[in-house]
Write a protein that holds these residues in place. Structure first.
Motif, PDB file in Angstrom:
ATOM      1  N   UNK A  25       0.953  -1.146   0.074  1.00 58.25           N
ATOM      2  CA  UNK A  25      -0.093   0.022  -0.040  1.00 58.25           C
ATOM      3  C   UNK A  25       0.826   1.305  -0.050  1.00 58.25           C
ATOM      4  N   UNK A  26       0.296   2.342  -0.089  1.00 59.17           N
ATOM      5  CA  UNK A  26       0.854   3.698   0.374  1.00 59.17           C
ATOM      6  C   UNK A  26       1.311   4.162   1.659  1.00 59.17           C
ATOM      7  N   UNK A  27       2.475   4.522   1.823  1.00 60.93           N
ATOM      8  CA  UNK A  27       3.050   4.932   2.892  1.00 60.93           C
ATOM      9  C   UNK A  27       3.861   6.458   2.937  1.00 60.93           C
ATOM     10  N   UNK A  28       4.026   7.097   4.025  1.00 55.06           N
ATOM     11  CA  UNK A  28       4.893   8.197   3.973  1.00 55.06           C
ATOM     12  C   UNK A  28       6.223   7.850   4.435  1.00 55.06           C
ATOM     13  N   UNK A  29       6.494   7.064   5.233  1.00 58.40           N
ATOM     14  CA  UNK A  29       7.945   6.293   5.570  1.00 58.40           C
ATOM     15  C   UNK A  29       8.165   4.840   5.871  1.00 58.40           C
ATOM     16  N   UNK A  30       9.187   4.242   5.627  1.00 62.39           N
ATOM     17  CA  UNK A  30       9.552   2.947   5.869  1.00 62.39           C
ATOM     18  C   UNK A  30      10.828   2.924   6.585  1.00 62.39           C
ATOM     19  N   UNK A  31      10.878   2.099   7.720  1.00 63.42           N
ATOM     20  CA  UNK A  31      11.937   1.971   8.477  1.00 63.42           C
ATOM     21  C   UNK A  31      12.454   0.486   8.626  1.00 63.42           C
ATOM     22  N   UNK A  32      13.444   0.008   8.242  1.00 62.47           N
ATOM     23  CA  UNK A  32      13.903  -1.452   8.314  1.00 62.47           C
ATOM     24  C   UNK A  32      15.175  -1.683   8.620  1.00 62.47           C
ATOM     25  N   UNK A  33      15.393  -2.821   9.210  1.00 59.45           N
ATOM     26  CA  UNK A  33      16.800  -3.163   9.751  1.00 59.45           C
ATOM     27  C   UNK A  33      17.665  -3.685   8.668  1.00 59.45           C
ATOM     28  N   UNK A  34      18.740  -3.267   8.578  1.00 62.39           N
ATOM     29  CA  UNK A  34      19.604  -3.990   7.429  1.00 62.39           C
ATOM     30  C   UNK A  34      20.931  -4.404   7.911  1.00 62.39           C
ATOM     31  N   UNK A  35      21.761  -5.183   7.431  1.00 58.11           N
ATOM     32  CA  UNK A  35      22.959  -5.521   7.922  1.00 58.11           C
ATOM     33  C   UNK A  35      23.853  -4.447   8.290  1.00 58.11           C
ATOM     34  N   UNK A  36      23.868  -3.376   7.851  1.00 61.66           N
ATOM     35  CA  UNK A  36      24.582  -2.147   8.087  1.00 61.66           C
ATOM     36  C   UNK A  36      23.841  -1.268   9.292  1.00 61.66           C
ATOM     37  N   UNK A  37      22.618  -1.564   9.737  1.00 60.19           N
ATOM     38  CA  UNK A  37      21.763  -0.843  10.587  1.00 60.19           C
ATOM     39  C   UNK A  37      20.704  -0.467  10.061  1.00 60.19           C
ATOM     40  N   UNK A  38      19.712   0.351  11.035  1.00 63.64           N
ATOM     41  CA  UNK A  38      18.518   0.696  10.585  1.00 63.64           C
ATOM     42  C   UNK A  38      18.550   1.769   9.327  1.00 63.64           C
ATOM     43  N   UNK A  39      17.603   1.729   8.454  1.00 65.28           N
ATOM     44  CA  UNK A  39      17.270   2.621   7.480  1.00 65.28           C
ATOM     45  C   UNK A  39      15.939   3.161   7.415  1.00 65.28           C
ATOM     46  N   UNK A  40      15.950   4.806   7.158  1.00 64.53           N
ATOM     47  CA  UNK A  40      14.831   5.190   7.046  1.00 64.53           C
ATOM     48  C   UNK A  40      14.597   5.449   5.506  1.00 64.53           C
ATOM     49  N   UNK A  41      13.265   5.172   4.949  1.00 70.34           N
ATOM     50  CA  UNK A  41      13.003   5.471   3.505  1.00 70.34           C
ATOM     51  C   UNK A  41      11.731   6.575   3.645  1.00 70.34           C
ATOM     52  N   UNK A  42      12.205   7.849   2.897  1.00 70.85           N
ATOM     53  CA  UNK A  42      10.994   8.741   2.644  1.00 70.85           C
ATOM     54  C   UNK A  42      11.032   9.040   0.992  1.00 70.85           C
ATOM     55  N   UNK A  43       9.957   9.757   0.732  1.00 68.07           N
ATOM     56  CA  UNK A  43       9.758  10.142  -0.762  1.00 68.07           C
ATOM     57  C   UNK A  43      11.126  10.758  -1.483  1.00 68.07           C
ATOM     58  N   UNK A  44      11.401  10.278  -2.632  1.00 67.44           N
ATOM     59  CA  UNK A  44      12.576  10.949  -3.239  1.00 67.44           C
ATOM     60  C   UNK A  44      13.931  10.178  -2.826  1.00 67.44           C
ATOM     61  N   UNK A  45      14.081   9.116  -2.092  1.00 67.11           N
ATOM     62  CA  UNK A  45      15.137   8.635  -1.726  1.00 67.11           C
ATOM     63  C   UNK A  45      15.715   8.013  -2.705  1.00 67.11           C
ATOM     64  N   UNK A  46      17.189   8.046  -2.911  1.00 67.27           N
ATOM     65  CA  UNK A  46      18.047   7.612  -3.930  1.00 67.27           C
ATOM     66  C   UNK A  46      17.820   5.970  -4.108  1.00 67.27           C
ATOM     67  N   UNK A  47      17.955   5.561  -5.393  1.00 67.07           N
ATOM     68  CA  UNK A  47      18.001   4.087  -5.544  1.00 67.07           C
ATOM     69  C   UNK A  47      18.671   3.429  -4.505  1.00 67.07           C
ATOM     70  N   UNK A  48      18.338   2.229  -4.151  1.00 65.48           N
ATOM     71  CA  UNK A  48      18.957   1.574  -3.086  1.00 65.48           C
ATOM     72  C   UNK A  48      18.727   0.018  -3.390  1.00 65.48           C
ATOM     73  N   UNK A  49      19.588  -0.870  -3.115  1.00 65.33           N
ATOM     74  CA  UNK A  49      19.562  -2.306  -2.672  1.00 65.33           C
ATOM     75  C   UNK A  49      20.262  -2.686  -1.411  1.00 65.33           C
ATOM     76  N   UNK A  50      19.829  -3.194  -0.415  1.00 67.66           N
ATOM     77  CA  UNK A  50      20.319  -3.544   0.787  1.00 67.66           C
ATOM     78  C   UNK A  50      19.912  -4.808   1.261  1.00 67.66           C
TER      79      UNK A  50
END
Length: 94
Positions: A25-50
């Motif tokens: 669905x639609x969201x304003x923010x996503x926070x997830x735990x990666x092997x490098x630490x927590x990451x927050x994603x907002x609109x306009x985030x650069x392309x990323x693969x983690x």
């Protein structure tokens, strides 16, 4: 750079396990735990693969409510305001 031409459009988020879709669905923010630490994603985030680590994925909806899923290892992808989280196993906890 990500397409940010419509700043009012939400992030499009999909959380999937190996054998089923957990939530999308639609969201304003996503926070997830990666092997490098927590990451927050907002609109306009650069392309990323983690690489996703075991832990919570927290998705904030436009009305401020949160969806929380427990996810095992997998990966997180961000491109053009689309966030895809693929985990070996995942389930909603709230």
């Amino acid at each position: 750079m990500a397409d940010v031409s419509d700043s009012s459009a939400p992030l499009q988020v999909s959380v999937v396990a190996a054998d089923h879709e957990v939530w999308s669905g639609g969201a304003t923010q996503v926070i997830a735990k990666t092997t490098e630490g927590e990451i927050g994603i907002l609109r306009g985030h650069e392309p990323l693969l983690a690489i996703l680590a075991e832990g919570e994925v927290r998705v904030t909806l436009a009305d401020g409510k949160r969806i929380v899923a427990k996810a095992d290892e997998g990966f997180l992808s961000v491109e053009n305001n689309r966030v895809t989280i693929v985990a070996r196993a995942a389930e909603l906890v709230s």
